[in-house]
Design a protein around this motif. Structure first.
Motif, PDB file in Angstrom:
ATOM      1  N   UNK A  65       0.836  -1.200   0.000  1.00 13.50           N
ATOM      2  CA  UNK A  65       0.000   0.000   0.000  1.00 13.50           C
ATOM      3  C   UNK A  65       0.867   1.245   0.000  1.00 13.50           C
ATOM      4  N   UNK A  66       0.657   2.127  -0.979  1.00 15.86           N
ATOM      5  CA  UNK A  66       1.439   3.365  -1.003  1.00 15.86           C
ATOM      6  C   UNK A  66       0.818   4.437  -0.107  1.00 15.86           C
ATOM      7  N   UNK A  67       1.655   5.197   0.523  1.00 20.34           N
ATOM      8  CA  UNK A  67       1.234   6.365   1.298  1.00 20.34           C
ATOM      9  C   UNK A  67       2.001   7.563   0.762  1.00 20.34           C
ATOM     10  N   UNK A  68       1.261   8.592   0.386  1.00 17.51           N
ATOM     11  CA  UNK A  68       1.872   9.837  -0.075  1.00 17.51           C
ATOM     12  C   UNK A  68       1.636  10.861   1.027  1.00 17.51           C
ATOM     13  N   UNK A  69       2.686  11.493   1.483  1.00 21.23           N
ATOM     14  CA  UNK A  69       2.526  12.432   2.593  1.00 21.23           C
ATOM     15  C   UNK A  69       3.463  13.618   2.442  1.00 21.23           C
ATOM     16  N   UNK A  70       3.150  14.640   3.178  1.00 20.76           N
ATOM     17  CA  UNK A  70       3.987  15.844   3.181  1.00 20.76           C
ATOM     18  C   UNK A  70       5.162  15.648   4.123  1.00 20.76           C
ATOM     19  N   UNK A  71       6.293  16.176   3.699  1.00 18.30           N
ATOM     20  CA  UNK A  71       7.515  16.124   4.509  1.00 18.30           C
ATOM     21  C   UNK A  71       7.777  17.517   5.058  1.00 18.30           C
ATOM     22  N   UNK A  72       8.748  17.614   5.919  1.00 18.24           N
ATOM     23  CA  UNK A  72       9.127  18.913   6.447  1.00 18.24           C
ATOM     24  C   UNK A  72      10.228  19.497   5.579  1.00 18.24           C
ATOM     25  N   UNK A  73      10.163  20.708   5.129  1.00 15.55           N
ATOM     26  CA  UNK A  73       9.049  21.626   5.323  1.00 15.55           C
ATOM     27  C   UNK A  73       7.828  21.148   4.546  1.00 15.55           C
ATOM     28  N   UNK A  74       6.681  21.593   4.955  1.00 13.76           N
ATOM     29  CA  UNK A  74       5.406  21.072   4.464  1.00 13.76           C
ATOM     30  C   UNK A  74       5.158  21.305   2.978  1.00 13.76           C
ATOM     31  N   UNK A  75       6.105  21.840   2.269  1.00 18.97           N
ATOM     32  CA  UNK A  75       5.926  22.060   0.836  1.00 18.97           C
ATOM     33  C   UNK A  75       6.451  20.894   0.004  1.00 18.97           C
ATOM     34  N   UNK A  76       7.036  19.886   0.656  1.00 16.32           N
ATOM     35  CA  UNK A  76       7.623  18.754  -0.050  1.00 16.32           C
ATOM     36  C   UNK A  76       6.784  17.489   0.156  1.00 16.32           C
ATOM     37  N   UNK A  77       6.928  16.529  -0.784  1.00 13.65           N
ATOM     38  CA  UNK A  77       6.170  15.283  -0.753  1.00 13.65           C
ATOM     39  C   UNK A  77       7.116  14.087  -0.721  1.00 13.65           C
ATOM     40  N   UNK A  78       6.738  13.048   0.026  1.00  4.04           N
ATOM     41  CA  UNK A  78       7.472  11.787   0.056  1.00  4.04           C
ATOM     42  C   UNK A  78       6.478  10.638  -0.070  1.00  4.04           C
ATOM     43  N   UNK A  79       6.960   9.476  -0.484  1.00  5.11           N
ATOM     44  CA  UNK A  79       6.119   8.289  -0.522  1.00  5.11           C
ATOM     45  C   UNK A  79       6.697   7.229   0.399  1.00  5.11           C
ATOM     46  N   UNK A  80       5.816   6.313   0.804  1.00  6.98           N
ATOM     47  CA  UNK A  80       6.212   5.181   1.639  1.00  6.98           C
ATOM     48  C   UNK A  80       5.365   3.985   1.232  1.00  6.98           C
ATOM     49  N   UNK A  81       5.935   2.803   1.241  1.00  4.33           N
ATOM     50  CA  UNK A  81       5.203   1.573   0.936  1.00  4.33           C
ATOM     51  C   UNK A  81       5.084   0.735   2.200  1.00  4.33           C
ATOM     52  N   UNK A  82       3.885   0.185   2.428  1.00  3.32           N
ATOM     53  CA  UNK A  82       3.629  -0.665   3.590  1.00  3.32           C
ATOM     54  C   UNK A  82       2.959  -1.953   3.139  1.00  3.32           C
ATOM     55  N   UNK A  83       3.248  -3.029   3.845  1.00  3.12           N
ATOM     56  CA  UNK A  83       2.536  -4.295   3.680  1.00  3.12           C
ATOM     57  C   UNK A  83       2.031  -4.684   5.054  1.00  3.12           C
ATOM     58  N   UNK A  84       0.725  -4.891   5.163  1.00  2.00           N
ATOM     59  CA  UNK A  84       0.093  -5.210   6.449  1.00  2.00           C
ATOM     60  C   UNK A  84       0.465  -4.185   7.527  1.00  2.00           C
ATOM     61  N   UNK A  85       0.458  -2.930   7.124  1.00  2.00           N
ATOM     62  CA  UNK A  85       0.761  -1.790   7.997  1.00  2.00           C
ATOM     63  C   UNK A  85       2.191  -1.791   8.529  1.00  2.00           C
ATOM     64  N   UNK A  86       3.064  -2.551   7.891  1.00  2.00           N
ATOM     65  CA  UNK A  86       4.488  -2.552   8.246  1.00  2.00           C
ATOM     66  C   UNK A  86       5.228  -1.789   7.147  1.00  2.00           C
ATOM     67  N   UNK A  87       5.877  -0.679   7.489  1.00  2.00           N
ATOM     68  CA  UNK A  87       6.592   0.095   6.470  1.00  2.00           C
ATOM     69  C   UNK A  87       7.784  -0.684   5.921  1.00  2.00           C
ATOM     70  N   UNK A  88       7.891  -0.695   4.578  1.00  2.00           N
ATOM     71  CA  UNK A  88       8.969  -1.446   3.928  1.00  2.00           C
ATOM     72  C   UNK A  88       9.957  -0.560   3.188  1.00  2.00           C
ATOM     73  N   UNK A  89       9.454   0.491   2.543  1.00  2.00           N
ATOM     74  CA  UNK A  89      10.332   1.313   1.705  1.00  2.00           C
ATOM     75  C   UNK A  89       9.912   2.769   1.795  1.00  2.00           C
TER      76      UNK A  89
END
Length: 138
Positions: A65-89
């Motif tokens: 599952x991909x998660x797209x979220x804001x990074x600090x400072x709040x003008x930047x974006x990062x992604x994260x991948x999770x499987x069964x709510x465990x972050x992998x990448x």
């Protein structure tokens, strides 16, 4: 031009001024142009557990599952991948635009699917200047 590949690196411990602590092992996915596409979120105690995490990621990339979220400072974006709510990448860097973040997430997923995990790059050990001096003195 090369192929995408996983790189496993062991680094000296961070922390106190005496350099105490266990070294940490991490993985990164490199593109054909040697640009980092993504990395692990956690440190591993050894090379074998890090390789197992790479294998798990490759086997489960389609259900991640991909998660797209804001990074600090709040003008930047990062992604994260999770499987069964465990972050992998995690994305290798933050992006100025959300669409760039989404595009690079898609590149990472495609690269994982097309990477031969039997060709994980040789294990590298990074050392600090202090460790090099101690090794030279021995």
């Amino acid at each position: 031009m090369g192929q995408t590949r996983f790189l496993i690196v062991t680094r000296p411990a961070r922390g106190g001024t005496d350099g105490a602590g266990a070294p940490r092992t991490v993985w990164r996915l490199l593109g054909a142009n040697n640009r980092e596409l993504g990395r692990c979120l956690t440190d591993f105690p050894d090379q074998e557990s890090c390789r197992q995490a790479v294998t798990f990621l490759c086997e489960n990339i389609e259900r991640a599952n991909p998660l797209i979220m804001r990074a600090q400072p709040a003008t930047l974006w990062v992604w994260r991948l999770e499987v069964d709510e465990v972050p992998l990448a995690l994305s290798a860097r933050a992006y100025r635009r959300q669409r760039e973040c989404l595009y690079n997430l898609a590149l990472f997923r495609a690269a994982v699917l097309n990477t031969d995990t039997t060709k994980v790059l040789p294990h590298l050990v990074r050392t600090t200047l202090r460790n090099r001096v101690e090794l030279a003195a021995q």
